[in-house]
Design a protein around this motif. Sequence first.
Motif, PDB file in Angstrom:
ATOM      1  N   THR A 162      47.313  28.331 -18.720  1.00 25.65           N
ATOM      2  CA  THR A 162      47.821  28.436 -20.094  1.00 25.65           C
ATOM      3  C   THR A 162      49.105  29.275 -20.135  1.00 25.65           C
ATOM      4  OG1 THR A 162      46.250  30.224 -20.513  1.00 25.65           O
ATOM      5  CG2 THR A 162      45.653  28.051 -21.315  1.00 25.65           C
ATOM      6  N   ALA A 163      49.205  30.288 -19.266  1.00 31.46           N
ATOM      7  CA  ALA A 163      50.444  31.092 -19.224  1.00 31.46           C
ATOM      8  C   ALA A 163      51.606  30.210 -18.755  1.00 31.46           C
ATOM      9  CB  ALA A 163      50.266  32.281 -18.288  1.00 31.46           C
ATOM     10  N   ARG A 164      51.333  29.362 -17.782  1.00 30.82           N
ATOM     11  CA  ARG A 164      52.380  28.480 -17.268  1.00 30.82           C
ATOM     12  C   ARG A 164      52.755  27.422 -18.313  1.00 30.82           C
ATOM     13  NH1 ARG A 164      51.863  24.005 -12.699  1.00 30.82           N
ATOM     14  NH2 ARG A 164      54.037  23.417 -12.632  1.00 30.82           N
ATOM     15  N   LEU A 165      51.733  26.905 -18.990  1.00 25.82           N
ATOM     16  CA  LEU A 165      51.998  25.907 -20.041  1.00 25.82           C
ATOM     17  C   LEU A 165      52.821  26.529 -21.162  1.00 25.82           C
ATOM     18  CD1 LEU A 165      51.603  23.185 -21.420  1.00 25.82           C
ATOM     19  CD2 LEU A 165      49.329  23.936 -22.151  1.00 25.82           C
ATOM     20  N   PHE A 166      52.478  27.763 -21.515  1.00 26.73           N
ATOM     21  CA  PHE A 166      53.214  28.476 -22.562  1.00 26.73           C
ATOM     22  C   PHE A 166      54.679  28.662 -22.143  1.00 26.73           C
ATOM     23  CE2 PHE A 166      54.160  32.688 -24.680  1.00 26.73           C
ATOM     24  CZ  PHE A 166      54.254  32.165 -25.958  1.00 26.73           C
ATOM     25  N   ALA A 167      54.895  29.066 -20.878  1.00 26.31           N
ATOM     26  CA  ALA A 167      56.260  29.283 -20.379  1.00 26.31           C
ATOM     27  C   ALA A 167      57.037  27.966 -20.359  1.00 26.31           C
ATOM     28  CB  ALA A 167      56.212  29.884 -18.976  1.00 26.31           C
TER      29      ALA A 167
END
Lengths: 304, 65
Positions: A162-167
Motif C-alpha cells: 500500500t505504501a508503494r501504491l500510494f507513492a
Amino acid sequence: MKCKRCKALAAVALPSHHTGFCPECFLKYFADQVERGAHKHKLFDHSDKILVALSGGKDSLALMQVLTDLEYDVTGLHIDLGIGESSEAARGFVTAFCEKRGLPFHVLSTAHYGLAIPDVKAAVRRPICSVCGKIKRYYFNKFAHENGFTALATGHNLDDETARLFANTLRWDARYLGSQGPMLPGEGKFVRKVKPLYRLTEFETAAYCFLRKVEHGKAACPYSGGATFTGHKRLMGGLERVSPGMKIQFYEGFLRDGRPAFQAACKEGTDALVECAKCGYPSMSETCGVCRTRGMVAEKTAGR
Amino acid sequence: MITVHLEPGNETLTFPKINTAQQLLNKLSLGQTDALIIRGDELLTPDRRIHYGDEITVRTVISRG
C-alpha cells in the motif's frame, strides 16, 4: 478478548477484521491468508520450485516458514550486501533460521561481483536504496533463472504494497501502476515474481514470527534513514487507525478496478527490452543498470 | 514498578502504574497494530491488564529498509 474461532484467550487483536485470535488459530489464519492470496492470483502451486528471497528480517523469514509449513518446494537465497556489522547480523539470522530447520539456502555476496553496497554508495549519485534494490532484484532473478526456479517469492507485505501504491499514485506513474501487484509473470530471462504475504500486515508477520518462534533481525539498514516509504507507511497507518480495513480495501480495490486500466495504457507505450551487452540480461539500454553501476564502482575504486 | 523494554533501540522505561496494554500503547503514542506487547512468552491484546512488577517488551513492527 476471546478468540473468534475457539473462544480461548486471544493473543492477537486485528482491528481490520474486527476480531482476535488465540496463538493456534492465528497461525492457522496466517497460513489461510497466504493460501487464499496464492490461489486468488495464481501465484504458484505445489508443482513450482520457489526461490525465497531472505533478508533476515521478519517478513522474509515468516514467508519461508509458512511456505515450508504449507509443504511448498522452497529454497532460500540471502544476498549479503557487505554493509559491515549490519550485513553480518542479517546473514547470521538467515543461517541460524535455515540450519535450525534443515531448510536449503544459498548466500550470494555482492562484494564478490564488485558491488559491495558501501562502495556503490560512494560511486553513485542516486539514492542508495534505489540502486541497492535494483542490484538485489537483478541477482535474485539471475540466480532463480540460472538454477531452474519457476517462481521468486519476496516477503513484501500489505504495508509495503500500500505504501508503494500510494507513492505510485502520488506520481500517477502509469507504468509502475500497471505492473504493481502480487504477481509479475515470468518472461524470457525474467522469472515469475510473487508476493505471498500481500494480504498480511507487518503487525501480523511480527506476531507470526513471535508465535512461531522465528528469530529475526530487527535493526534497520544503516543506509535507510529518511526512506520515503517509511513516511508513506506512517501515513497509511494513520488512515488505518481511523478506518480499520482501509489498507486491504485500497489494495484489493486497485487490483480489481484500477490496475487493468493502467495495464491497458502501458501496453501502448512499452519500451522494448534488449539484451545487456555485458551480462546478457534484459535491459532498457545497451548496458543494464547493474553493469553500469559495477563500472562506476570499478572506476571509483581505481581512482582512490 | 512496571518495566518496559522498547525494541528496536534497547531503551528501558519504568512506570509506576499502567492498567492495560492499551494504556501503555497510548503512553507511547502507538496504535494497536504499531507494536507487539510481549509479556514473557505471551502476546497481550490491548484489553489485557498489566500488573505491578510486570516486565513488558514493546516491539514496534514497522520495517525501515
